[in-house]
Design a protein around this motif. Structure first.
Motif, PDB file in Angstrom:
ATOM      1  N   GLU A  42       0.717  -1.629   0.049  1.00 16.95           N
ATOM      2  CA  GLU A  42      -0.087  -0.034   0.039  1.00 16.95           C
ATOM      3  C   GLU A  42       0.980   1.402  -0.234  1.00 16.95           C
ATOM      4  N   LEU A  43       2.108   0.831   0.220  1.00 14.17           N
ATOM      5  CA  LEU A  43       3.003   2.183   1.020  1.00 14.17           C
ATOM      6  C   LEU A  43       3.018   2.811  -0.750  1.00 14.17           C
ATOM      7  N   GLN A  45       2.672   1.764  -3.436  1.00 17.80           N
ATOM      8  CA  GLN A  45       1.438   1.977  -4.438  1.00 17.80           C
ATOM      9  C   GLN A  45       1.503   3.767  -3.389  1.00 17.80           C
ATOM     10  N   ASP A  46       1.318   4.066  -1.956  1.00 18.32           N
ATOM     11  CA  ASP A  46       0.531   5.271  -2.282  1.00 18.32           C
ATOM     12  C   ASP A  46       2.055   5.912  -3.032  1.00 18.32           C
ATOM     13  N   LEU A  47       3.478   5.811  -3.156  1.00 21.51           N
ATOM     14  CA  LEU A  47       4.715   6.467  -3.360  1.00 21.51           C
ATOM     15  C   LEU A  47       4.973   6.742  -4.906  1.00 21.51           C
ATOM     16  N   ALA A  48       3.952   5.275  -5.056  1.00 21.97           N
ATOM     17  CA  ALA A  48       3.638   6.119  -7.032  1.00 21.97           C
ATOM     18  C   ALA A  48       2.731   6.946  -7.022  1.00 21.97           C
ATOM     19  N   GLU A  68       0.904  11.130   7.840  1.00 19.90           N
ATOM     20  CA  GLU A  68       0.327  11.228   7.373  1.00 19.90           C
ATOM     21  C   GLU A  68      -0.892   9.986   6.578  1.00 19.90           C
ATOM     22  N   GLY A  69      -0.635   9.141   6.714  1.00 20.61           N
ATOM     23  CA  GLY A  69      -1.717   7.616   6.521  1.00 20.61           C
ATOM     24  C   GLY A  69      -2.460   7.841   7.798  1.00 20.61           C
ATOM     25  N   ALA A  70      -4.255   6.863   7.203  1.00 22.38           N
ATOM     26  CA  ALA A  70      -4.814   6.300   8.923  1.00 22.38           C
ATOM     27  C   ALA A  70      -4.577   5.591   8.728  1.00 22.38           C
ATOM     28  N   ARG A  71      -4.197   4.496   7.417  1.00 20.50           N
ATOM     29  CA  ARG A  71      -4.525   2.798   7.752  1.00 20.50           C
ATOM     30  C   ARG A  71      -4.154   2.247   8.808  1.00 20.50           C
TER      31      ARG A  71
END
Length: 136
Positions: A42-43, A45-48, A68-71
């Motif tokens: 997931e991280l 993909q966030d950086l993508a 910054e993330g809530a997951r």
């Protein structure tokens, strides 16, 4: 990627040259596989989507702080980011803060910086897009 036909060259053909393939030396993007957890995927993909994300760390500590993330909790993100950095998929720069980013949430942390994908991280994302991920 067929790891029997390519190698990174960082090992001077040593480990990569054994048997004509790569055994996954630390500098090699020709590794057969890399295990990643859901949080790591997931991280990445966030950086993508956002090439640079903020990080911080406490004085005298090594664990990155990402708010910054809530997951996940900050402690869980710290473990995820550390794992990605150890796999050389992300680079952590505590001396390179993001310009035009409001670090107010990170005010209590003396070291503020950024994280970004490495070439190996970008390559991993490209492989995920083409080949998908498998559970083992």
């Amino acid at each position: 990627m067929n790891n029997e036909q390519s190698h990174c060259g960082s090992c001077g053909g040593g480990a990569c040259g054994v048997g004509g393939g790569c055994d996954g030396c630390s500098g090699c993007s020709a590794r057969a596989s890399v295990w990643m957890g859901e949080g790591e995927l997931e991280l990445l993909q966030d950086l993508a989507q956002t090439p640079f994300l903020p990080i911080a760390r406490r004085e005298g500590a090594e664990e990155p702080i990402y708010l910054e993330g809530a997951r996940y909790t900050p402690a869980e993100y710290g473990q995820i980011i550390t794992s990605l950095a150890q796999k050389r998929l992300v680079r952590l720069d505590y001396d390179l803060p993001l310009s035009n980013f409001d670090y107010t949430a990170y005010e209590g942390f003396p070291h503020k910086g950024s994280m970004a994908l490495t070439a190996a991280g970008q390559h991993a994302l490209e492989l995920l897009e083409i080949q998908g991920a498998s559970e083992e």
